[in-house]
Design a protein around this motif. Structure first.
Motif, PDB file in Angstrom:
ATOM      1  N   ALA A   1       0.800  -1.203  -0.088  1.00 47.26           N
ATOM      2  CA  ALA A   1      -0.091   0.028  -0.105  1.00 47.26           C
ATOM      3  C   ALA A   1       0.861   1.177  -0.198  1.00 47.26           C
ATOM      4  O   ALA A   1       0.338   2.327   0.083  1.00 47.26           O
ATOM      5  N   GLY A   2       2.266   1.081   0.192  1.00 50.26           N
ATOM      6  CA  GLY A   2       3.004   2.263   0.041  1.00 50.26           C
ATOM      7  C   GLY A   2       3.747   2.609   1.288  1.00 50.26           C
ATOM      8  O   GLY A   2       4.237   3.783   1.194  1.00 50.26           O
ATOM      9  N   PHE A   3       3.427   1.969   2.529  1.00 50.88           N
ATOM     10  CA  PHE A   3       3.958   2.420   3.684  1.00 50.88           C
ATOM     11  C   PHE A   3       5.049   1.539   4.076  1.00 50.88           C
ATOM     12  O   PHE A   3       4.935   0.569   4.348  1.00 50.88           O
ATOM     13  N   PHE A   4       6.331   2.198   4.206  1.00 50.18           N
ATOM     14  CA  PHE A   4       7.622   1.330   4.529  1.00 50.18           C
ATOM     15  C   PHE A   4       8.437   2.020   5.786  1.00 50.18           C
ATOM     16  O   PHE A   4       9.558   1.340   6.144  1.00 50.18           O
ATOM     17  N   ASP A   5       7.580   2.625   6.658  1.00 49.02           N
ATOM     18  CA  ASP A   5       8.287   3.143   7.931  1.00 49.02           C
ATOM     19  C   ASP A   5       8.213   1.714   8.782  1.00 49.02           C
ATOM     20  O   ASP A   5       7.217   0.941   8.786  1.00 49.02           O
ATOM     21  N   HIS A   6       9.316   1.320   9.451  1.00 48.73           N
ATOM     22  CA  HIS A   6       9.630   0.289  10.331  1.00 48.73           C
ATOM     23  C   HIS A   6       9.267  -0.996   9.616  1.00 48.73           C
ATOM     24  O   HIS A   6       8.724  -2.035  10.188  1.00 48.73           O
ATOM     25  N   PHE A   7       9.710  -1.184   8.237  1.00 50.78           N
ATOM     26  CA  PHE A   7       9.418  -2.002   7.254  1.00 50.78           C
ATOM     27  C   PHE A   7      10.722  -3.456   7.923  1.00 50.78           C
ATOM     28  O   PHE A   7      11.967  -2.977   7.805  1.00 50.78           O
ATOM     29  N   ASP A   8      10.325  -4.642   8.106  1.00 54.04           N
ATOM     30  CA  ASP A   8      11.026  -5.430   8.564  1.00 54.04           C
ATOM     31  C   ASP A   8      11.566  -6.299   7.343  1.00 54.04           C
ATOM     32  O   ASP A   8      11.185  -7.351   7.231  1.00 54.04           O
ATOM     33  N   SER A   9      12.550  -5.762   6.753  1.00 53.66           N
ATOM     34  CA  SER A   9      13.234  -6.371   5.542  1.00 53.66           C
ATOM     35  C   SER A   9      13.850  -7.243   5.570  1.00 53.66           C
ATOM     36  O   SER A   9      14.137  -8.162   4.752  1.00 53.66           O
ATOM     37  N   GLU A  10      14.440  -7.627   6.896  1.00 45.39           N
ATOM     38  CA  GLU A  10      15.209  -8.901   6.883  1.00 45.39           C
ATOM     39  C   GLU A  10      14.735 -10.202   7.076  1.00 45.39           C
ATOM     40  O   GLU A  10      15.128 -11.279   7.259  1.00 45.39           O
ATOM     41  N   ARG A  11      13.334  -9.996   7.112  1.00 50.30           N
ATOM     42  CA  ARG A  11      12.393 -11.153   7.334  1.00 50.30           C
ATOM     43  C   ARG A  11      12.174 -12.002   5.922  1.00 50.30           C
ATOM     44  O   ARG A  11      12.015 -11.049   5.134  1.00 50.30           O
ATOM     45  N   VAL A  12      11.648 -13.118   6.085  1.00 52.03           N
ATOM     46  CA  VAL A  12      10.934 -13.867   5.146  1.00 52.03           C
ATOM     47  C   VAL A  12       9.640 -13.069   4.917  1.00 52.03           C
ATOM     48  O   VAL A  12       9.043 -13.048   5.816  1.00 52.03           O
ATOM     49  N   GLN A  13       9.471 -12.630   3.446  1.00 50.96           N
ATOM     50  CA  GLN A  13       8.061 -12.145   3.072  1.00 50.96           C
ATOM     51  C   GLN A  13       6.931 -12.923   2.602  1.00 50.96           C
ATOM     52  O   GLN A  13       7.512 -13.865   1.888  1.00 50.96           O
ATOM     53  N   VAL A  14       6.024 -12.995   3.027  1.00 49.58           N
ATOM     54  CA  VAL A  14       4.900 -13.985   2.832  1.00 49.58           C
ATOM     55  C   VAL A  14       3.629 -13.239   2.297  1.00 49.58           C
ATOM     56  O   VAL A  14       3.097 -12.289   2.733  1.00 49.58           O
ATOM     57  N   ILE A  15       3.100 -13.721   1.048  1.00 49.69           N
ATOM     58  CA  ILE A  15       2.162 -13.445   0.210  1.00 49.69           C
ATOM     59  C   ILE A  15       0.889 -14.232   0.617  1.00 49.69           C
ATOM     60  O   ILE A  15       1.081 -15.386   0.115  1.00 49.69           O
ATOM     61  N   GLY A  16      -0.050 -13.759   1.114  1.00 52.26           N
ATOM     62  CA  GLY A  16      -1.272 -14.461   1.351  1.00 52.26           C
ATOM     63  C   GLY A  16      -2.349 -14.267   0.886  1.00 52.26           C
ATOM     64  O   GLY A  16      -2.154 -13.231  -0.301  1.00 52.26           O
ATOM     65  N   ARG A  17      -3.393 -14.642   0.938  1.00 53.92           N
ATOM     66  CA  ARG A  17      -4.924 -14.474   0.109  1.00 53.92           C
ATOM     67  C   ARG A  17      -5.105 -12.975   0.042  1.00 53.92           C
ATOM     68  O   ARG A  17      -5.378 -12.354  -0.860  1.00 53.92           O
ATOM     69  N   VAL A  18      -4.706 -12.308   1.323  1.00 48.59           N
ATOM     70  CA  VAL A  18      -5.146 -10.802   1.234  1.00 48.59           C
ATOM     71  C   VAL A  18      -4.236  -9.822   0.530  1.00 48.59           C
ATOM     72  O   VAL A  18      -4.867  -8.975  -0.282  1.00 48.59           O
TER      73      VAL A  18
ATOM     74  N   VAL B   1      15.219  -8.109   0.514  1.00 47.34           N
ATOM     75  CA  VAL B   1      14.591  -8.913   1.200  1.00 47.34           C
ATOM     76  C   VAL B   1      15.148 -10.467   1.110  1.00 47.34           C
ATOM     77  O   VAL B   1      15.692 -10.462  -0.199  1.00 47.34           O
ATOM     78  N   PRO B   2      15.274 -11.161   1.733  1.00 45.40           N
ATOM     79  CA  PRO B   2      15.889 -12.551   1.541  1.00 45.40           C
ATOM     80  C   PRO B   2      15.039 -13.389   0.529  1.00 45.40           C
ATOM     81  O   PRO B   2      15.659 -14.189  -0.273  1.00 45.40           O
ATOM     82  N   CYS B   3      13.626 -13.286   0.734  1.00 44.88           N
ATOM     83  CA  CYS B   3      12.775 -14.211  -0.284  1.00 44.88           C
ATOM     84  C   CYS B   3      11.465 -13.748  -0.159  1.00 44.88           C
ATOM     85  O   CYS B   3      11.142 -13.080   0.794  1.00 44.88           O
ATOM     86  N   ILE B   4      10.509 -14.216  -0.991  1.00 43.71           N
ATOM     87  CA  ILE B   4       9.148 -13.828  -0.920  1.00 43.71           C
ATOM     88  C   ILE B   4       8.583 -15.258  -1.279  1.00 43.71           C
ATOM     89  O   ILE B   4       8.897 -16.010  -2.022  1.00 43.71           O
ATOM     90  N   VAL B   5       7.660 -15.787  -0.210  1.00 48.77           N
ATOM     91  CA  VAL B   5       6.806 -16.940  -0.305  1.00 48.77           C
ATOM     92  C   VAL B   5       5.488 -16.633  -0.678  1.00 48.77           C
ATOM     93  O   VAL B   5       4.706 -15.719   0.251  1.00 48.77           O
ATOM     94  N   TYR B   6       4.743 -17.285  -1.554  1.00 47.11           N
ATOM     95  CA  TYR B   6       3.431 -17.108  -2.109  1.00 47.11           C
ATOM     96  C   TYR B   6       2.702 -18.377  -1.300  1.00 47.11           C
ATOM     97  O   TYR B   6       3.414 -19.576  -1.730  1.00 47.11           O
ATOM     98  N   CYS B   7       1.802 -18.249  -1.018  1.00 46.92           N
ATOM     99  CA  CYS B   7       0.914 -19.430  -0.007  1.00 46.92           C
ATOM    100  C   CYS B   7      -0.144 -19.657  -0.873  1.00 46.92           C
ATOM    101  O   CYS B   7      -0.709 -19.020  -1.753  1.00 46.92           O
ATOM    102  N   ARG B   8      -0.671 -20.751  -0.312  1.00 45.92           N
ATOM    103  CA  ARG B   8      -2.043 -21.120  -1.189  1.00 45.92           C
ATOM    104  C   ARG B   8      -2.044 -21.622  -2.609  1.00 45.92           C
ATOM    105  O   ARG B   8      -2.929 -21.596  -3.419  1.00 45.92           O
TER     106      ARG B   8
END
Length: 163
Positions: free
Chosen positions: A43-60, A85-92
């Motif tokens: 949505a464009g809000f990057f304040d306090h973004f935890d970029s060192e974490r695994v990023q997970v894309i869910g249904r939402v 970011v280390p990686c992005i995981v798409y679920c479902r």
């Protein structure tokens, strides 16, 4: 002491499908045993973004991405992936769109996929990563029985604890 976890090991343990096989995952590491769902970043809000974490894309997140026009998508993907970011995981079993694959290649960020439900995957990967990244130490010691009581004697290696 385990301070980092290779993305290759995550792929193997979590049985993830690699959506970007042309991107080398050997040098990608995770140092934080947690995940981030980047809905706010999309949505464009990057304040306090935890970029060192695994990023997970869910249904939402996927539903939100589907409402975005191509120009906005490219802008947000660029912002998200520029954080390395280390990686992005798409679920479902969701697939990354063309724009995401293109941007992932540009920034060399692995895109991964699981058929598991998002909440189940999150619980499983967080639990496993916490064990893998838990601090640990090695100490030298000997356990002896003294009149039916267990006594642990610790000390430097070779100083005669066993004697």
């Amino acid at each position: 002491m385990a301070e980092e976890l290779k993305v290759d090991k995550i792929i193997e343990k979590m049985e993830l499908k690699v959506l970007t096989p042309d991107i080398d995952t050997a040098d990608k590491i995770v140092t934080v045993p947690d995940i981030n769902r980047p809905a706010l970043q999309l949505a464009g809000f990057f304040d306090h973004f935890d970029s060192e974490r695994v990023q997970v894309i869910g249904r939402v997140e996927a539903a939100y991405i589907a409402t975005m026009d191509k120009e906005t998508k490219l802008e947000r993907y660029e912002q998200l992936l520029s954080y390395n970011v280390p990686c992005i995981v798409y679920c479902r079993g969701q697939e990354a769109d063309e724009e995401m694959v293109e941007m992932a290649r540009k920034y060399q960020i692995p895109l991964l996929q699981t058929s598991k439900q998002t909440s189940s995957f999150e619980a499983e990967i967080i639990r496993w990563m916490k064990v893998q990244l838990a601090p640990c130490i090695s100490i030298h010691g000997v356990l002896v029985d003294v009149y039916g009581e267990g006594v642990l004697i610790t000390g430097e290696s070779g100083i005669g604890k066993s004697e």
